[in-house]
Enzyme design. Structure first.
Site, PDB file in Angstrom:
ATOM      1  N   GLY A 224     -29.906 -10.668   4.806  1.00 35.75           N
ATOM      2  CA  GLY A 224     -31.743 -10.569   4.623  1.00 35.75           C
ATOM      3  C   GLY A 224     -32.244 -11.126   4.398  1.00 35.75           C
ATOM      4  CB  THR A 228     -32.585  -9.801  -0.680  1.00 34.17           C
ATOM      5  OG1 THR A 228     -33.539  -9.264  -0.022  1.00 34.17           O
ATOM      6  CG2 THR A 228     -31.190  -9.317  -1.246  1.00 34.17           C
ATOM      7  N   GLY A 229     -31.582 -12.997  -0.971  1.00 38.37           N
ATOM      8  CA  GLY A 229     -31.294 -14.564  -0.828  1.00 38.37           C
ATOM      9  C   GLY A 229     -31.105 -15.198  -2.347  1.00 38.37           C
ATOM     10  CD  GLU A 246     -26.774 -16.557   9.372  1.00 38.29           C
ATOM     11  OE1 GLU A 246     -27.805 -16.829   9.718  1.00 38.29           O
ATOM     12  OE2 GLU A 246     -25.363 -17.386   9.167  1.00 38.29           O
ATOM     13  CD  GLU A 377     -38.781 -13.572   8.983  1.00 38.86           C
ATOM     14  OE1 GLU A 377     -38.130 -13.645   7.376  1.00 38.86           O
ATOM     15  OE2 GLU A 377     -37.636 -13.315   9.344  1.00 38.86           O
TER      16      GLU A 377
HETATM   17  P1  NAD Z   1     -33.363  -6.961   2.658  1.00 36.16           P
HETATM   18  O1  NAD Z   1     -33.674  -8.388   2.167  1.00 36.16           O
HETATM   19  O2  NAD Z   1     -34.781  -6.362   1.813  1.00 36.16           O
HETATM   20  O3  NAD Z   1     -32.202  -6.369   3.116  1.00 36.16           O
HETATM   21  C1  NAD Z   1     -31.365  -6.567   3.082  1.00 36.16           C
HETATM   22  C2  NAD Z   1     -29.512  -5.975   2.683  1.00 36.16           C
HETATM   23  O4  NAD Z   1     -30.014  -6.818   0.962  1.00 36.16           O
HETATM   24  C3  NAD Z   1     -30.503  -4.963   2.804  1.00 36.16           C
HETATM   25  O5  NAD Z   1     -28.899  -3.547   2.633  1.00 36.16           O
HETATM   26  C4  NAD Z   1     -30.870  -4.188   0.790  1.00 36.16           C
HETATM   27  O6  NAD Z   1     -30.395  -3.266   1.129  1.00 36.16           O
HETATM   28  C5  NAD Z   1     -30.142  -5.500   0.484  1.00 36.16           C
HETATM   29  N1  NAD Z   1     -30.396  -6.088  -0.902  1.00 36.16           N
HETATM   30  C6  NAD Z   1     -31.891  -5.534  -1.415  1.00 36.16           C
HETATM   31  N2  NAD Z   1     -32.340  -5.953  -2.042  1.00 36.16           N
HETATM   32  C7  NAD Z   1     -31.204  -6.194  -3.050  1.00 36.16           C
HETATM   33  C8  NAD Z   1     -30.487  -6.939  -4.411  1.00 36.16           C
HETATM   34  N3  NAD Z   1     -30.795  -7.650  -5.103  1.00 36.16           N
HETATM   35  N4  NAD Z   1     -29.224  -7.380  -4.334  1.00 36.16           N
HETATM   36  C9  NAD Z   1     -28.159  -7.257  -3.697  1.00 36.16           C
HETATM   37  N5  NAD Z   1     -28.547  -6.651  -2.313  1.00 36.16           N
HETATM   38  C10 NAD Z   1     -29.552  -6.557  -1.774  1.00 36.16           C
HETATM   39  O7  NAD Z   1     -33.872  -7.308   4.510  1.00 36.16           O
HETATM   40  P2  NAD Z   1     -34.377  -6.138   5.365  1.00 36.16           P
HETATM   41  O8  NAD Z   1     -35.362  -6.034   5.134  1.00 36.16           O
HETATM   42  O9  NAD Z   1     -33.335  -5.760   5.855  1.00 36.16           O
HETATM   43  O10 NAD Z   1     -33.973  -7.342   6.375  1.00 36.16           O
HETATM   44  C11 NAD Z   1     -35.296  -8.417   7.326  1.00 36.16           C
HETATM   45  C12 NAD Z   1     -34.902  -9.803   6.469  1.00 36.16           C
HETATM   46  O11 NAD Z   1     -32.890  -9.757   6.881  1.00 36.16           O
HETATM   47  C13 NAD Z   1     -35.544 -10.675   7.192  1.00 36.16           C
HETATM   48  O12 NAD Z   1     -36.163 -11.412   7.201  1.00 36.16           O
HETATM   49  C14 NAD Z   1     -35.254 -10.949   8.951  1.00 36.16           C
HETATM   50  O13 NAD Z   1     -34.729 -12.129   8.902  1.00 36.16           O
HETATM   51  C15 NAD Z   1     -33.423 -10.973   7.748  1.00 36.16           C
HETATM   52  N6  NAD Z   1     -32.561 -11.737   8.676  1.00 36.16           N
HETATM   53  C16 NAD Z   1     -32.096 -12.579   9.059  1.00 36.16           C
HETATM   54  C17 NAD Z   1     -30.810 -12.476  10.269  1.00 36.16           C
HETATM   55  C18 NAD Z   1     -30.262 -14.083  10.393  1.00 36.16           C
HETATM   56  O14 NAD Z   1     -28.760 -13.849  10.972  1.00 36.16           O
HETATM   57  N7  NAD Z   1     -30.352 -15.834   9.990  1.00 36.16           N
HETATM   58  C19 NAD Z   1     -30.244 -11.118  11.047  1.00 36.16           C
HETATM   59  C20 NAD Z   1     -31.363 -10.684  10.443  1.00 36.16           C
HETATM   60  C21 NAD Z   1     -32.152 -11.036   9.766  1.00 36.16           C
END
Ligand code: NAD
Length: 473
Positions: A224, A228-229, A246, A377
């Site tokens: 994500g 979120t990380g 990731e 990004e």
């Molecule tokens: P996001 O961080 O918004 O969501 C990712 C997941 O986390 C979702 O399932 C979401 O519901 C959950 N989430 C959201 N808030 C949370 C919290 N407080 N606690 C726990 N879980 C929570 O990301 P997105 O918008 O779905 O995806 C885009 C991002 O993901 C981009 O930054 C992209 O670079 C990254 N990404 C990274 C990789 C990699 O392998 N490095 C691959 C694909 C996407």
């Protein structure tokens, strides 16, 4: 949701509407889990783990089950790709290749189940000393919306291979392909004991957070965004739960005059317009030598002509809808902010005037390294172009972001290629090709791009614990 081997609604019956972003239509209502649902799921996962039906199974038999899961994924790939394209907006062709990649990931790990080995260690005296590698336990998989099924399978496969139990939480916008895949696994009767694989749906802020902070979750894999990380790691720290993160990226293609420019232009477009640029490893920066700048920018713009935009299920479309209109608007707003800091739009730059979350393929030249278009990004189809004159300048530019996922180097000078491979501050480098990865190669980010490794044998380290055993003989 799939909890304890049974398809169920949320505890309070609440649902979320799921959209087709290419039309704005509601295509499903999906349970919105509560924290009690999370607790029930974790309890079932823990019971399934403790029963040892899975973790204690002959690992070769676990491998056979993963092999059946791979076969069932291949067999259902086309229908899953329709679901993926309809829910995410991406093209059917992209979805199909991603789902086949997910099946391949299962194939790869199926062969590793019985090769997770410890070691014997020479120690002084009359002793035997060895290590055991044991499954981590209950693992939570928090999945993003950009590759909804493939990224779920990327971490579910090694977790299962290691003997862990799995709770998968898809992104709120795109849960359908994972649900359909889990149904396909149940229908294929692959032999997974109940509770080993569960799927829970709902809000990340609520149930993702509850999973990350649950004392009985033994490991969390999040793909994500960086915020979120931070949130997941903070929550996980309450129980010292290990995490694989990731996160985002700001990949660069660094192009020297000796590169094959025509091939490079195709790869640059592929790296930023595939999946409408909504990719962690998007090559969102082009760092190009001044001698070939104009020629390469012209070739990229000519190549964009071969990227028709439209609904992902329509024949001939190469760039589908973005995942949601609100996300498309965020990308356009960031682009507008960036342009206030400099840069010239050479191509695109606008929303497409039709229903759905469509945006033009966009190229911005003359972007300085301070510009947010270079640093942040955008997660959309926006390529920023920056010129360099010296090799050292190109390297400094490439490393000048908080991210460190994938970077590409384009040159036929072997020494220069390997100097860059060594000196780029990122987890992955691709030379004369972009972007590329395989189930057997590590997918890993440095700096703000993440912690830990997905794919390859290395991913199994996260899903296993090492135990050292000393024996006085
Ligand atoms: P996001 O961080 O918004 O969501 C990712 C997941 O986390 C979702 O399932 C979401 O519901 C959950 N989430 C959201 N808030 C949370 C919290 N407080 N606690 C726990 N879980 C929570 O990301 P997105 O918008 O779905 O995806 C885009 C991002 O993901 C981009 O930054 C992209 O670079 C990254 N990404 C990274 C990789 C990699 O392998 N490095 C691959 C694909 C996407």
């Amino acid at each position: 949701m799939l909890i304890e081997g049974v398809w169920c609604d949320s505890e309070d019956g609440s649902v979320s509407e799921i959209l087709n972003p290419a039309t704005g239509e509601i295509i499903a209502n999906i349970p919105r889990a509560t924290v009690n649902d999370v607790n029930r799921c974790v309890e079932a996962s823990k019971a399934a783990f403790k029963s040892k039906d899975w973790s204690g199974m002959d690992p070769a038999q676990r491998g056979r089950i993963l092999q059946k899961m791979a076969a069932a994924t291949y067999a259902n790939a086309k229908s899953l790709a329709v679901v993926e394209s309809t829910n995410n907006g991406k093209t059917f062709r992209e979805a199909l290749s991603e789902i086949r990649y997910g099946a391949w990931t299962f194939e790869y790990y199926s062969g590793l189940c019985d090769k997770i080995e410890g070691s014997t260690i020479p120690v002084p005296g009359n002793r035997l000393n060895y290590t055991l590698k044991q499954p981590l336990g209950v693992t939570a998989h928090i999945i993003p919306w950009n590759f909804p099924l493939q990224l779920a399978l990327r971490s579910i496969a090694p977790a299962l291979a290691a003997g862990c139990t799995v709770i998968a939480k898809p992104a709120s916008w795109t849960p359908l392909s994972l649900i359909e895949w889990a149904k396909a696994m149940m229908e294929a009767d692959v032999g997974l004991p109940a509770g080993v694989l569960q799927v829970i749906t709902g809000s990340g802020g609520l149930i993702g957070d509850a999973l990350a902070g649950h004392a009985d979750v033994d490991g969390i894999t999040l793909t994500g965004g960086v915020p979120t990380g931070h949130a997941v790691m903070a929550k996980a720290s309450e129980n010292l739960t290990p995490v694989t993160l990731e996160l985002g990226g700001k990949g660069a293609n660094i192009v020297f005059p000796d590169a094959n420019l025509r091939y490079c232009a195709k790869a640059i477009c592929f790296g930023i317009f595939m999946n409408a640029g909504q990719m962690c490893w998007a090559g969102s920066r082009l760092i190009v030598h001044e001698d070939v700048h104009d020629e390469l920018v012209d070739s990229v713009i000519a190549e964009i002509g071969k990227w028709p935009v439209g609904p992902g299920m329509e024949d001939g479309v190469r760039m589908g809808s973005m995942v949601h209109e609100s996300h498309r608007d965020d990308v356009l707003n960031m682009l507008a902010e960036g342009l206030k800091q400099g840069g010239k739009v050479a191509c695109g730059g606008n929303a497409i005037d039709r229903d759905g979350a469509f945006m033009e393929a966009t190229v911005v030249t003359d972007v300085s390294s301070e510009n947010l278009l270079f640093q942040e990004e955008l997660f959309g189809p926006v390529l920023s172009v920056t010129k360099f004159s010296e090799e050292s300048e190109a390297l400094a530019l490439a490393n000048d972001t908080p991210f460190g996922l994938l970077n590409g180097v384009w040159t036929t000078d072997l020494s220069r290629a390997h100097r860059f491979a060594r000196d780029l501050e990122c987890g992955m480098v691709s030379i004369n090709e972009y972007p590329i990865t395989f189930p057997q190669t590590p997918f890993t980010g440095w700096k703000h791009s993440g912690i830990g490794i997905e794919q390859s044998k290395d991913a199994l380290n996260f899903y296993t614990k090492v135990k050292n055993v000393n024996v006085k003989l």
